[in-house]
Motif scaffolding. Structure first.
Motif, short mmCIF file in Angstrom:
data_model
loop_
_atom_site.label_atom_id
_atom_site.label_comp_id
_atom_site.label_asym_id
_atom_site.label_seq_id
_atom_site.Cartn_x
_atom_site.Cartn_y
_atom_site.Cartn_z
N HIS A 178 -6.12 -4.52 -0.38
CA HIS A 178 -5.32 -3.56 -1.13
C HIS A 178 -3.92 -4.11 -1.38
CE1 HIS A 178 -3.53 0.23 -2.39
NE2 HIS A 178 -2.60 0.07 -1.45
N ARG A 179 -3.33 -4.72 -0.35
CA ARG A 179 -1.97 -5.23 -0.49
C ARG A 179 -1.93 -6.38 -1.49
NH1 ARG A 179 2.29 -3.09 -0.86
NH2 ARG A 179 1.56 -1.76 0.85
N PHE A 180 -2.95 -7.24 -1.48
CA PHE A 180 -3.00 -8.35 -2.42
C PHE A 180 -3.08 -7.84 -3.86
CE2 PHE A 180 -5.37 -11.56 -4.87
CZ PHE A 180 -4.53 -12.66 -4.71
N SER A 181 -3.91 -6.83 -4.09
CA SER A 181 -4.04 -6.26 -5.43
C SER A 181 -2.72 -5.64 -5.88
CB SER A 181 -5.15 -5.20 -5.45
OG SER A 181 -6.38 -5.76 -5.09
N LYS A 182 -2.04 -4.96 -4.94
CA LYS A 182 -0.78 -4.32 -5.29
C LYS A 182 0.30 -5.34 -5.60
CE LYS A 182 1.95 -0.29 -4.16
NZ LYS A 182 2.81 -0.64 -5.26
N PHE A 183 0.36 -6.41 -4.82
CA PHE A 183 1.33 -7.48 -5.08
C PHE A 183 1.12 -8.07 -6.47
CE2 PHE A 183 2.24 -8.68 -0.38
CZ PHE A 183 3.24 -7.71 -0.34
N CYS A 184 -0.14 -8.33 -6.80
CA CYS A 184 -0.45 -8.92 -8.11
C CYS A 184 -0.06 -7.98 -9.24
CB CYS A 184 -1.93 -9.28 -8.20
SG CYS A 184 -2.42 -10.62 -7.09
N THR A 185 -0.32 -6.68 -9.05
CA THR A 185 0.03 -5.69 -10.07
C THR A 185 1.54 -5.60 -10.24
OG1 THR A 185 -1.93 -4.39 -9.51
CG2 THR A 185 -0.20 -3.28 -10.77
N ASP A 186 2.27 -5.56 -9.13
CA ASP A 186 3.74 -5.49 -9.19
C ASP A 186 4.32 -6.75 -9.82
OD1 ASP A 186 3.64 -3.06 -7.99
OD2 ASP A 186 4.12 -3.78 -5.97
N ASP A 187 3.68 -7.89 -9.55
CA ASP A 187 4.17 -9.15 -10.09
C ASP A 187 4.02 -9.18 -11.60
OD1 ASP A 187 5.29 -11.69 -9.80
OD2 ASP A 187 3.33 -12.65 -9.87
N ASP A 188 2.92 -8.61 -12.10
CA ASP A 188 2.68 -8.59 -13.54
C ASP A 188 3.67 -7.68 -14.26
OD1 ASP A 188 0.60 -10.33 -13.23
OD2 ASP A 188 -0.94 -8.76 -13.17
N SER A 189 4.10 -6.60 -13.58
CA SER A 189 4.98 -5.63 -14.23
C SER A 189 6.45 -5.88 -13.95
CB SER A 189 4.63 -4.21 -13.76
OG SER A 189 4.80 -4.10 -12.36
#
Length: 682
Positions: A178-189
């Motif tokens: 979950h944390r990896f997915s959230k980091f990737c999402t935040d990085d994209d935005s």
């Protein structure tokens, strides 16, 4: 009888060191009390009485505490003999390991330890493996930023691979996913906002690399706001809101001397949360200066009202226990462009000067800032401030409003001045080496660092008690004031020039200016991003100097005498260096020749002795073997302070001595009486 530990009866009987091939331990004898039946204790006492000795209801057990070791031995110490985690040691290790190990290396080491235990004694290996997972879980909970390394996230990827292989259905694996997915999402935005700035534009300010949402409605424009239009209480509350949020999000491990002190100026992003806190502190200083100097045509009496308003705001901050912005305001009022305006200060209300003096005294440097330290310890985690507001007809707040405010603020948090902790951590970093002579990690240093980090964590919990909503008019005003602070060096230069227009300098001040102009300009920014940020004592009414007569020490055109990033450009009172007078005692010579030398916070006795010998290398008959010399500070009439060969001179020297005068002499030589005579040195 099986002895059981009773924490209330722990007693260390003795201590000694025992070296091993890759570690050094302190071994203690730990007292363990007996939890035996009353009948058993009666028999023990009766037998003791029969043989004429006192009854003994405890036994001792050896307890090994690691003092220094390799990374592998330090990791072994995470676990007790039975495989359970050592909770205290784990907290210390996770808070301080970054100076000797990267997060990715730590992840790989723990993963390897987990796999090495697989296949060994089943029950024992299961306990150790579960403890390793617990350490990883604690690490992920407490220090999530260690895993936030975009774009590849190597540490998180290594942890995810390990868990996928060994524990694919575990709760920890799901959390990492979950944390990896959230980091990737935040990085994209992410829109690439600078992490070391504070911006209140439309109610936004940058914290920990993220821009917080605006308190104003989308598309709504906020009219221009003046300082005079804002309520004293509103300003104090809003400054506290921002300070508290920044302090809560502060990553305490970034304050460690090994992290904060050792980075270069182009690596400010290594300590973004510390940089953001300092940026806010400096913003308040510049805002104080800007509001006082902004209107050059303002009459002195009206300009004095601006100073009085800032003093009232400082008083409110004291009641709110926001010592960060409180110190920033005092620093702004003590800055050279403001402090030198003696005619302006003459118009400040006498009662306000008393309040100002009391507040400034909190941050006195006497006895290692003992006043502010004792106050912080007394009120840091208390729900109520001991400070009472002085009522005055000029503050524009009615008694009824005061009472309502007092009632609503009975439970408030605390925001300490970060510079105190940075100073303490820097001193620990300077006083203790990272590694022993044999190359082992000096973990005793990290225990001392954790004592300070634990205090920061405690005050972060206290800061969460504030409940203040954003005020959009304040945000609009505060952001508009930041226009004056884009370039700190030019800001201070222009502020001093503006101050001289308001009140022309005296002849003595002009002469001082000619001397100072030859020195390099020291900006707030460069000093704020140096290892420490500690105030320097400036002349205040509490120091016995009349506010109506500007001291030459307060006439510096660039730097403030008291700020989180202040210092004199000549180095004599810089937070990490001092100018000292040194001489070499030459046997058989009656001449005493003094030379100036800069002493830094890294200099130890032997290094200073070597530099002094180099300065006097042309003197005949000098033995240049440093080990045959000693370093002495002349502290008074027939009094001297001799430093051990490995002492940190910067922190060990007597700062209360009227002259920073040092003498290098042969170890066997006595100091002649002539050396103690008072003398002016050029």
């Amino acid at each position: 009888m099986n002895p059981a530990e009773n924490n209330s009866s722990l007693q260390f009987l003795k201590e000694f060191e025992t070296p091993e091939h890759d570690a050094v331990y302190n071994v203690y004898l730990k007292k363990l009390s007996y939890n035996a039946s009353r009948a058993t204790l009666h028999l023990v006492r009766k037998k003791s009485d029969d043989i004429g000795v006192a009854s003994v209801n405890f036994k001792t057990k050896e307890l090994k505490v690691i003092k220094a070791g390799t990374l592998d031995r330090l990791l072994d110490s995470l676990f007790l003999e039975g495989g359970e985690i050592d909770g205290t040691y784990v907290r210390i290790f996770l808070a301080t390991f970054r100076s000797f190990c990267t997060p990715k290396t730590l992840t790989e080491k723990l993963a390897q330890m987990y796999e090495d235990y697989d296949g060994s004694e089943k029950a024992r290996s299961a306990t150790f493996q579960q403890s390793i997972i617990s350490v990883l879980s604690i690490w992920l909970d407490l220090y999530l930023q260690d895993f936030n390394e975009p774009p590849s996230y190597p540490c998180l990827q290594a942890l995810r691979s390990f868990l996928k292989k060994n524990l694919p259905n575990s709760d920890l694996f799901n959390r990492v996913q979950h944390r990896f997915s959230k980091f990737c999402t935040d990085d994209d935005s992410d829109d690439g906002v600078c992490v070391d700035s504070v911006d209140c534009a439309d109610g936004r300010y940058v914290v920990h690399g993220r821009t917080l949402p605006s308190p104003s409605k989308h598309g709504e424009l906020i009219e221009s706001v003046e300082f005079s239009q804002l309520n004293i209480r509103t300003i104090a509350e809003q400054l506290t809101r921002i300070d508290a949020d920044l302090f809560i999000k502060l990553e305490a491990h970034q304050c460690l001397g090994s992290t904060w002190n050792q980075r270069s100026k182009d690596k400010a992003n290594e300590c973004p949360t510390v940089a953001a806190t300092i940026s806010m502190f400096n913003s308040v200083i510049f805002t104080v200066i800007s509001t006082i100097l902004k209107d050059i045509d303002l009459k002195a009496s009206k300009r004095a009202r601006v100073i009085e308003k800032w003093i009232y705001i400082a008083q409110e901050l004291r009641i709110l226990k926001n010592f960060s912005s409180l110190r920033a305001i005092i620093s702004g009022l003590q800055s050279s462009p403001i402090f030198r305006l003696k005619k302006l200060w003459a118009h400040v209300n006498k009662e306000m000067m008393e309040i100002y003096t009391d507040l400034a005294q909190i941050f006195s440097l006497e006895s290692n800032q003992i006043a502010s330290r004792e106050l912080l310890m007394k009120e840091g985690t208390a729900k109520v401030s001991t400070q009472t507001r002085r009522k005055s007809k000029t503050n524009g707040v009615s008694d009824a409003a005061m009472y309502r405010y007092d009632q609503s603020s009975l439970c408030c948090g605390t925001v300490p001045y970060l510079g105190t902790f940075l100073s303490d951590l820097t001193m620990v970093d300077s006083a203790f080496s990272d590694y022993t002579d044999s190359g082992l990690v000096n973990f005793e240093k990290h225990r001392k660092e954790f004592e300070i980090v634990a205090q920061i964590n405690l005050f972060q919990s206290a800061a969460k008690m504030y409940q203040v909503e954003p005020h959009r008019r304040f945000c609009a005003w505060f952001n508009s004031m930041r226009v004056y602070t884009e370039d700190e060096s030019s800001f201070m230069s222009s502020s001093y020039a503006l101050s001289c227009e308001i009140e022309p300098p005296s002849t003595a001040e002009k002469n001082l200016q000619k001397t100072i102009s030859k020195t390099s300009v020291t900006s707030y920014a460069s000093l704020a991003l140096s290892y420490s940020n500690f105030s320097l004592k400036s002349p205040t009414p509490s120091d016995g100097v009349s506010i109506g007569s500007a001291s030459s020490d307060s006439a510096h055109p660039i730097t403030s005498q008291s700020s989180i990033s202040s210092g004199d450009s000549d180095g004599s009172h810089h937070p990490d260096r001092r100018v000292i007078k040194v001489t070499l005692l030459t046997p058989g010579s009656d001449d005493v020749n003094y030379k100036s030398m800069i002493l830094t916070n890294k200099d130890r006795s032997m290094a200073v002795i070597k530099r002094v010998l180099e300065k006097f290398h042309e003197d005949p008959g000098v033995n240049h073997d440093p080990s045959t010399f000693c370093l002495v500070q002349l502290t008074g009439k027939h009094r001297e302070l001799q430093f051990p060969s490995d002492a940190n001179v910067f922190y060990a020297m007597d700062t209360t001595s009227p002259n920073s005068t040092f003498l290098v002499k042969k170890t066997s030589e006595r100091t002649p009486k002539k050396m103690f005579k008072t003398k002016s040195f050029s």
